[in-house]
Structures are given as structure tokens and as C-alpha cells.
Design a protein around this motif. Structure first.
Motif, mmCIF file in Angstrom:
data_model
loop_
_atom_site.group_PDB
_atom_site.id
_atom_site.type_symbol
_atom_site.label_atom_id
_atom_site.label_comp_id
_atom_site.label_asym_id
_atom_site.label_seq_id
_atom_site.Cartn_x
_atom_site.Cartn_y
_atom_site.Cartn_z
ATOM 1 N N LEU A 21 -10.415 -10.083 35.141
ATOM 2 C CA LEU A 21 -9.135 -9.775 35.779
ATOM 3 C C LEU A 21 -8.434 -11.068 36.211
ATOM 4 N N GLN A 22 -9.203 -12.030 36.729
ATOM 5 C CA GLN A 22 -8.593 -13.316 37.061
ATOM 6 C C GLN A 22 -8.068 -13.994 35.804
ATOM 7 N N SER A 23 -8.822 -13.898 34.723
ATOM 8 C CA SER A 23 -8.368 -14.476 33.463
ATOM 9 C C SER A 23 -7.066 -13.810 33.011
ATOM 10 N N TYR A 24 -6.985 -12.490 33.162
ATOM 11 C CA TYR A 24 -5.738 -11.766 32.844
ATOM 12 C C TYR A 24 -4.588 -12.313 33.688
ATOM 13 N N PHE A 25 -4.861 -12.495 34.963
ATOM 14 C CA PHE A 25 -3.859 -12.994 35.914
ATOM 15 C C PHE A 25 -3.322 -14.351 35.449
ATOM 16 N N ILE A 26 -4.239 -15.280 35.173
ATOM 17 C CA ILE A 26 -3.836 -16.634 34.796
ATOM 18 C C ILE A 26 -3.145 -16.637 33.435
ATOM 19 N N LYS A 27 -3.665 -15.855 32.486
ATOM 20 C CA LYS A 27 -3.041 -15.801 31.162
ATOM 21 C C LYS A 27 -1.618 -15.256 31.246
ATOM 22 N N ARG A 28 -1.439 -14.260 32.097
ATOM 23 C CA ARG A 28 -0.099 -13.685 32.258
ATOM 24 C C ARG A 28 0.862 -14.709 32.844
ATOM 25 N N MET A 29 0.401 -15.444 33.839
ATOM 26 C CA MET A 29 1.261 -16.473 34.428
ATOM 27 C C MET A 29 1.508 -17.600 33.430
ATOM 28 N N GLU A 30 0.506 -17.905 32.601
ATOM 29 C CA GLU A 30 0.668 -18.950 31.590
ATOM 30 C C GLU A 30 1.751 -18.572 30.587
ATOM 31 N N ARG A 90 7.300 -24.821 29.888
ATOM 32 C CA ARG A 90 6.427 -25.585 30.762
ATOM 33 C C ARG A 90 4.974 -25.294 30.404
ATOM 34 N N LYS A 91 4.076 -26.114 30.957
ATOM 35 C CA LYS A 91 2.650 -25.943 30.701
ATOM 36 C C LYS A 91 1.933 -25.617 32.001
ATOM 37 N N LEU A 92 1.025 -24.654 31.933
ATOM 38 C CA LEU A 92 0.206 -24.309 33.096
ATOM 39 C C LEU A 92 -0.994 -25.246 33.169
ATOM 40 N N ILE A 93 -1.263 -25.704 34.387
ATOM 41 C CA ILE A 93 -2.476 -26.475 34.654
ATOM 42 C C ILE A 93 -3.127 -25.883 35.897
ATOM 43 N N GLY A 94 -4.470 -25.843 35.904
ATOM 44 C CA GLY A 94 -5.170 -25.269 37.044
ATOM 45 C C GLY A 94 -6.539 -25.894 37.207
ATOM 46 N N TRP A 95 -7.159 -25.627 38.363
ATOM 47 C CA TRP A 95 -8.519 -26.108 38.620
ATOM 48 C C TRP A 95 -9.489 -25.432 37.663
ATOM 49 N N ASP A 96 -10.696 -25.980 37.519
ATOM 50 C CA ASP A 96 -11.563 -25.547 36.424
ATOM 51 C C ASP A 96 -12.043 -24.104 36.534
ATOM 52 N N GLU A 97 -11.823 -23.437 37.684
ATOM 53 C CA GLU A 97 -12.170 -22.013 37.770
ATOM 54 C C GLU A 97 -11.358 -21.151 36.811
ATOM 55 N N ILE A 98 -10.226 -21.665 36.327
ATOM 56 C CA ILE A 98 -9.426 -20.856 35.399
ATOM 57 C C ILE A 98 -10.151 -20.646 34.071
ATOM 58 N N LEU A 99 -11.265 -21.368 33.877
ATOM 59 C CA LEU A 99 -12.095 -21.140 32.694
ATOM 60 C C LEU A 99 -12.834 -19.805 32.773
ATOM 61 N N GLU A 100 -13.068 -19.310 33.993
ATOM 62 C CA GLU A 100 -13.883 -18.116 34.184
ATOM 63 C C GLU A 100 -13.188 -16.893 33.593
ATOM 64 N N GLY A 101 -13.904 -16.184 32.740
ATOM 65 C CA GLY A 101 -13.354 -14.980 32.130
ATOM 66 C C GLY A 101 -12.512 -15.239 30.907
ATOM 67 N N GLY A 102 -12.344 -16.494 30.538
ATOM 68 C CA GLY A 102 -11.544 -16.833 29.361
ATOM 69 C C GLY A 102 -10.278 -17.549 29.752
ATOM 70 N N LEU A 103 -9.937 -18.609 29.024
ATOM 71 C CA LEU A 103 -8.833 -19.491 29.390
ATOM 72 C C LEU A 103 -7.570 -19.145 28.619
ATOM 73 N N ALA A 104 -6.441 -19.237 29.313
ATOM 74 C CA ALA A 104 -5.144 -19.033 28.675
ATOM 75 C C ALA A 104 -4.970 -20.045 27.544
ATOM 76 N N PRO A 105 -4.310 -19.641 26.441
ATOM 77 C CA PRO A 105 -4.293 -20.459 25.217
ATOM 78 C C PRO A 105 -3.800 -21.890 25.384
#
Length: 777
Positions: free
Chosen positions: A373-382, A390-405
Motif C-alpha cells: 500500500l505504501q508502494s501504491y502511495f509513492i507510485k501514485r505520487m510519482e 519533475r522527478k520524485l526522490i525519497g528516502w530508501d524506505e520507498i523501496l519497500e513493496g516495490g519502487l516507482a519506475p
């Protein structure tokens, strides 16, 4: 007579010419060049270029006028000159900017001869960096805000070819935990440019404060920008706030402030990357708009540490994403940066597991876990950020559950997250806690202002390399560079912030700019001394921790002899010491080998440069007292986690420091200490001291009372004194010796009872009592 006059005139002419010739032919050596970061290549020539009030800047376009002011303003203050600008080069005595499309984006070439200075570059930043190198070639007095007399404003003839190794050379500043005024932000950007750093990571949002005006959501700053003032308590020892609490501490930047900061940064070759946290570290936003959370519980803006972070944005509500998209639209309007940082770290997702909105989202999207669900959240914002180029950048926890492309990862929990992201084809900025957390200590804790518990001295920062040796060439291509992070939980003032940043920023600048093979700590540690002089002129409150002498004390309990080793960050440091009442002067003893001590001795030591003591002197007393090496028994033994030096930990002369994890402390959780020292035979004593520590953040408190009892049979004890101390709020970390003096008497057994604070109002967990030495005199 005329012959005599002519002879005198001739002699004067010869002398004058000789002096002028000597001035013009001043010889520079490479040891005189103290540029930081170290250039890629430098060839030293003969002769000098001399600046004077007729020196011209030859400028071909309007953008170069901004660069010109970097140096011309310095000369106006320090030399009293207003240097001119010309569109056409005079015959001599000028600086020219030449566009060279063959150079890389931030590269520059600097050619200095006695007639002119040429800076070649392709971009604005290249010209700026060339001028910054000229600034560091000039005498340090160029940084003076007051007029300087009797200074030769000369630089050596040379050729420099230079460019950065990495394109991301950053500094992160947390303004959410403690707010810093706009003027300090502008000054920090100035210093980034001076060090050829090019990214200012602006941490604008966290649980404890929302610092950027968003016009669509005014309560973000009206409510989220201020909190209850509990600055008299340790950051992690503050009570939970409520919406009804007075909120007087805080501040925020208006959109006009942000525009000014961004424009100023652009003029200094620095891009400002905003961080708008999500889905966690957002309690300031939820305090303003409770409907953003899963259960819409009203909360206050936290005044201190929060863990775990459970009040986070609801990932199940469409209104959450509508809110964030509207916020980011205003943010992207203010910040031209290609990167938008969304945080993404330390989200405790227990509310998501219970929230009907989040559970429905997981079911509708086919998500198996809250990590997904967090991965969904970040991917949607990405996707939203990417739709605005623009490009999304985040702390390494955004890797959890799968990373936005297209996401970029900022790896802080070591290098591993960065390696994983690079392996997946994502760009990476390395900022591991072990090298890049500038809120950690940089010197011995007893001599440093309060910081988090880690230890990152100047020399360790200099060792940092964003590319890990185990990386493949393909992975290494994805490493954009490195960045230092300054979290401000313990940093309340601009002066303290500067202390934590400088000079470690200088070490980082060389680590991310200069070729790896050219880096040399001994060479850097000589050049940094010149930079220290510049900091002095600039009124920068830089840390002198690298000067500090540190001691390692070991004791042989069989021989009762202590061995004291002195060291310093600098290789082959000139450390000198004196003992007891002897003064620490240039005649002090040069340290060459560990000191052997078998009686109470006070050691004074310092680093010496050119026969002068520099930095804060080191002072310690190795106290040999009547209890050293004697048997100690406890009514209840210390906690397994803090055993100190074991059997003789309380009676070995070794004193604990403010670092409660230094291995010297013995500790009790939720109870006091009762210890009996057997002196082995009756002997006269008149005083007992008990060393203690207080650090209220991790729950360590001074005892409320220390009592001393004496006996000759070990059964019947007589009280001979007590020192009491009532509880008081303490935001710092402190050491205290409880001292109980009494009329001299002959005894064999000494009982020490330290009473622990039973419980704090509203505290979570027990109270720790830390004790390091029982000194009996």
C-alpha cells in the motif's frame, strides 16, 4: 657635491627597483595553494597577478554580472575598491570570462598570468566555481568585512583544469524540528557556493512543524507551523501535546520568502530541492486537518520526539491524494528543481491495517500488504510529479513493496538501499548515517554541544565515497553523488547549526568533487587550516573538534597502574602535555608514548601549531583513591546491557563520559543502587564521591539522593551523610559527582545508596540510573 647627489639618487633608484622586482617575483609553492575542494589538476607557473583598484572584469553577458559581484563585493569591503566592468578587454590587469562549449557543464579552466586572468566555462556554474577558486587563492583577509591595510592582493600564475566528480553535492537542512530564519538559509547557500556544493535539500515538513505557506490550505502554517514550547526539556522527554495547548514556538516561510531563497540560490549555482514528507512525519499537517488521517483524531503539533510514528496520511481516502496534489502544485510553482523529495521514511502502518478506507484500497488494488500500500502511495505520487516534468526522490524506505519506475532513492540506512536501487536501474544519492549525518558528534562528547549519539569526526567524513567498491560499473553509473544531513532535533540555534556543519562540509566537498586518487588526508589537514582562517573572518561558528586531544585510559588492576594514550585527528600531531600544577606552555612535554601513572594525576594536553596551543585544552584527572581495585558487592546487580568494566567497574579510576554507551557505565532500570565497598582493612576516610549521568531523552536521570554509610564489621552501618537533588527538567546531557564529606574516621566497609527517581509523570518505560565510579578518599 653634484656627483655625490647623483650617486645617492642612483642608489635610491636601484634600491626602489630592487624592492619592486622582489615584490613582482614573489615565489609561490604548491604548499601555498589551499583550495578546497582540491582541483583536478593544477600547474604552478612563475610570477603573480596583482589586483588593484584599476582591475577590470570583462563581461560578455548580463548573467556574468551576478558572478562578478561574488568577488567585487569582497574587494569593496576588504580593500575599499570598486572594481570596474568592461565589455572590451584592456591591454592588461583584467579578468575575462570565455565561453567554451567543449567543457562539461560545471567544469572550468582558470589561467592566471601577470597580465590577465582567464576563466573558461560552458555554464554559469563553471564561471562561478572559477571565481571561487580565485577567492581561495587570495589572502584570507579577502573575507574581511572591514578594511584591511598592508596586504598584497596577489595570486600565483597558474593553470587549473577542474570539474566535479559527482553532479549531486548536497546539504540537507531540517527546519521543521527547529525553525531557522530566512537570513540563515541565505548565508548557508553562500557557504555552499564557496565549497562548490550545488544542492540545498530543504526539509520543510515534519511532525513538529510545517514551514512553507500553502495558500489553498492556510491552517498548515497557522496551526501546523507552531507548537507548545517545551524547549526546557530534552527532545525525547517532552509530554504529548493536545490541540488545546498554547502554541508559541515555530515559524514558517511565506511564498515570497521561498521565491527569494530560490532566486538567491540560483545566483550561487545552487538548486533547492524541497522535501514535502509523506505518508509519515506529517503530524503537523494532521493537527491542522485531522481528516487527512485514518481515524480523524484531533492531535496537537508534537513538541518533541515521536516514536513510533502512527499518525500518518490515510492511503485509502481520495481526499488525501487531492490534498497532496494541491500542495505539490503550489510547491512546484515555487521551486524549479527537477527533483521533488517526498520523504517516505519511518511510516508505522498499524493504522492502515485497521482503517476501513485503507483496507478497501488494498482490496480494490489487489495489494497483499501495507508495504505494498505504501508502494501504491509513492507510485501514485510519482506519476503525478512526473506528469509535471519533475522527478520524485525519497528516502530508501520507498523501496519497500516495490519502487516507482522513475523514482530516485536517497540511501540513508547505510549503502545497501542505494546498491539495491542502482541494481534495479534507479538513480541514487548516498547519504549514509555512518558518514553523512552531521547531527552526530564530531568530537569527545564531554567537550561537545548536545547531539545524537553517533560519532562522525572530520577525518571520517573525508573517507566518504558515494560509490561502493562492490558496485559494478553499471551500478556506479546510477550514483548521482552524496549529501550530508543536518537534523535539528538537538540544534536550536543558527550558531549550533554552523558548528555541526563546518568544517565537515569542507571534507564532504572534497569527497564529492575531487578525483578519488588525489585525496590525501594529510594534505587536506594542512589546507583546512587556511580555510579555518576564512571562517574566522566570515564569523562562522565552526567546530574546532579536530584539534581536540582525546585520551584512552586503561588500567592494570594487578599492578594498579594506568596507561594513558593521547591522540588527535591529525597525523603526526604535535601533542604536548603537562602534569598537575605545571602550566601547559610551549615548553610542555611532547607526547611520544603512553603515560604510565600510579598515583592521582591531572593531565593537561593540547595540539600545538608553530609552538602555540590550539583548540580547547584537554584536562583529565586519573584519580587513585582508597577503593581502587577493592571488592564491590551489590544488593541488586546492574543491568546486563550496561555492565561497565564488570567486577572492578566502580573502582578502576576510569570515568564514564556523556556517551552512555562508552562501556564505562553500570546502570539500573527502574530501581536504585546499593553497593558495598570492602576496603580490605580499616583505614581513615573522610569523603566519598559517586559519579552519575543524566540524559533525559533516553530516560537516564540523576539519583534523587546519594547516602553513604560506614561499618567495620560489614553488618552494622552508620550513616555519615547524604546529598539530595530534586528532579529538574534538563534538555542537555550532564555529568555530576555526588560528594559526601564527613569527619574523618577509620572504617573498612563503605555502603553507597543511590536512590532512583521512581517514575516521571506521563513517562513511557522505566527510569535509568547510571553510575560510573565510587571514589573514596
Amino acid at each position: 657635491m653634484n656627483v655625490f647627489k647623483n650617486l645617492v639618487v642612483l642608489i635610491l633608484i636601484v634600491i626602489t627597483a630592487s624592492c619592486q622586482e622582489k615584490k613582482e617575483t614573489k615565489v609561490f609553492t604548491k604548499a601555498d595553494i589551499a583550495i578546497i575542494p582540491k582541483p583536478v589538476s593544477l600547474q604552478l607557473g612563475n610570477g603573480v597577478f596583482e589586483f588593484n583598484d584599476q582591475t577590470q572584469f570583462v563581461i560578455s553577458d548580463a548573467s556574468q554580472k551576478e558572478i562578478f559581484s561574488t568577488l567585487s563585493d569582497k574587494f569593496k569591503s576588504a580593500a575599499g575598491w570598486t572594481l570596474g566592468i568592461s565589455e572590451k578587454a584592456p591591454q592588461t590587469n583584467f579578468i575575462e570570462f570565455v565561453v567554451d562549449e567543449n567543457l562539461n557543464d560545471e567544469a572550468y579552466e582558470l589561467v592566471v598570468n601577470s597580465k590577465k586572468i582567464t576563466i573558461k566555462a560552458k555554464t554559469y556554474s563553471g564561471f562561478l566555481y572559477g571565481l571561487e577558486s580565485i577567492r581561495q587563492l587570495l589572502p584570507t583577509q579577502i573575507e574581511s568585512k572591514d578594511l584591511v591595510k598592508n596586504t598584497d592582493w596577489i595570486i600565483p600564475n597558474l593553470t587549473i583544469k577542474d570539474e566535479p566528480r559527482f553532479k549531486w553535492r548536497g546539504l540537507h537542512l531540517d527546519v521543521a524540528r527547529h525553525f531557522f530564519e530566512k537570513e540563515y538559509i541565505l548565508q548557508t547557500i553562500d557557504m555552499l557556493a564557496m565549497h562548490k556544493m550545488n544542492v540545498f535539500h530543504f526539509h520543510l515538513v515534519d511532525d513538529q512543524g510545517w514551514r512553507i505557506e500553502i495558500k489553498k490550505y492556510p491552517k498548515l502554517t497557522e496551526i501546523g507551523g507552531f507548537r507548545n514550547d517545551q524547549e526546557d526539556s530534552h527532545w525525547d522527554g517532552r509530554r504529548v501535546t493536545t490541540p488545546e495547548d498554547d502554541a508559541t514556538y515555530g515559524g514558517f516561510y511565506t511564498q515570497e520568502d521561498i521565491k527569494e531563497i530560490v532566486a538567491y540560490a540560483q545566483s550561487k549555482g545552487v538548486r533547492v530541492v524541497p522535501e514535502i514528507e509523506m505518508p509519515a512525519h506529517v503530524m503537523s499537517a494532521i493537527a491542522a486537518y485531522p481528516e487527512l488521517s485514518c481515524f480523524e483524531t484531533p492531535i496537537g503539533v508534537p513538541s518533541g520526539g515521536v516514536w513510533p510514528i502512527t499518525e500518518i496520511y490515510c492511503a485509502g481516502k481520495e481526499s488525501t491524494f487531492e490534498f497532496l496534489e494541491n500542495v505539490l502544485l503550489e510547491v512546484m510553482e515555487l521551486f524549479p528543481s527537477e527533483y521533488i523529495h517526498v520523504g517516505g521514511d519511518e511510516a508505522t502502518k498499524t493504522n492502515w491495517e485497521k482503517c476501513p478506507h485503507c483496507q478497501k484500497r488494498m482490496k480494490d488494488e489487489g495489494l497483499a500488504s501495507v508495504d505494498e500500500l505504501q508502494s501504491y502511495f509513492i507510485k501514485r505520487m510519482e506519476r503525478f510529479i512526473a506528469s509535471h516534468d519533475r522527478k520524485l526522490i525519497g528516502w530508501d524506505e520507498i523501496l519497500e513493496g516495490g519502487l516507482a519506475p522513475e523514482a530516485t532513492v536517497m540511501s540513508w540506512r547505510g549503502f545497501e538501499g542505494g546498491i539495491e536501487a542502482a541494481d534495479q536501474g534507479h538513480d541514487v544519492v548516498m547519504t549514509p548515517t555512518s558518514y553523512m549525518y552531521f547531527d552526530y558528534y564530531q568530537g569527545p562528547q564531554n567537550e561537545e554541544p548536545l547531539a545524537w549519539g553517533g560519532y562522525i569526526p572530520l577525518s571520517k567524513v573525508y573517507e566518504f565515497d558515494p560509490v561502493v567498491e562492490t558496485m559494478t560499473p553499471e551500478q556506479a553509473k546510477h550514483v548521482l553523488g552524496g549529501q550530508a544531513n543536518v537534523w535539528s532535533e538537538q540544534i536550536k540555534t543558527a550558531a549550533h547549526s554552523q558548528y555541526m556543519i563546518y568544517p565537515r562540509l569542507a571534507a564532504l566537498s572534497e569527497a564529492v568533487w575531487s578525483p578519488k586518487e588525489s585525496r590525501d588526508w594529510d594534505d587536506f589537514s594542512k589546507r583546512i587550516l587556511t580555510l579555518f582562517e576564512r571562517y574566522e573572518y566570515l564569523d562562522i561558528n565552526y567546530a574546532k573538534s579536530a584539534y581536540l586531544v582525546m585520551a584512552d585510559v586503561q588500567i592494570d588492576m594487578d599492578t594498579k597502574e594506568a596507561s594513558v594514550s593521547l591522540k588527535n585527528e591529525f597525523t603526526d600531531a604535535d601533542i604536548r602535555y603537562s602534569l598537575n600544577e605545571d602550566q601547559l606552555s610551549d615548553q610542555a612535554i611532547k607526547y611520544t608514548e603512553p603515560l604510565k601513572i600510579d598515583k592521582t594525576t591531572t593531565i593537561h594536553a593540547s595540539l600545538f601549531k608553530e609552538d602555540k596551543a590550539v583548540g580547547v585544552p584537554f584536562n583529565t584527572t586519573v584519580a587513585f583513591h582508597k577503593a581502587v581495585g577493592k571488592k564491590v558487592t551489590f544488593k541488586e546487580v546492574y543491568d546486563d546491557r550496561y555492565q561497565g568494566d564488570g567486577e572492578f567497574g566502580m573502582v578502576n579510576t576510569l570515568r564514564g563520559t556523556k556517551n552512555f554507551q562508552d562501556g564505562r557505565w553500570q546502570a539500573w532500570l527502574g530501581k536504585g543502587m546499593e553497593a558495598v565497598v570492602d576496603l580490605g582493612e580499616e583505614m581513615p576516610i573522610h569523603e566519598v564521591l559517586v559519579g552519575t549521568l543524566e540524559n533525559q531523552g533516553p530516560g537516564i536521570y540523576f539519583p534523587t539522593a546519594v547516602s553513604v554509610y560506614v561499618s567495620n564489621d560489614g553488618k552494622t552501618f552508620k550513616n555519615v551523610g547524604v546529598e539530595k537533588r530534586a528532579f529538574a527538567k534538563n534538555p542537555a546531557s550532564d555529568l555530576k559527582d555526588f560528594k559526601i564529606s564527613f569527619e574523618e574516621q577509620s572504617v573498612r566497609y563503605v555502603k553507597v545508596v543511590a536512590e532512583s527517581l521512581e517514575k516521571l509523570p506521563g513517562a513511557v518505560g522505566g527510569v535509568w540510573l547510571f553510575v560510573d565510579e565510587i571514589i573514596i578518599n
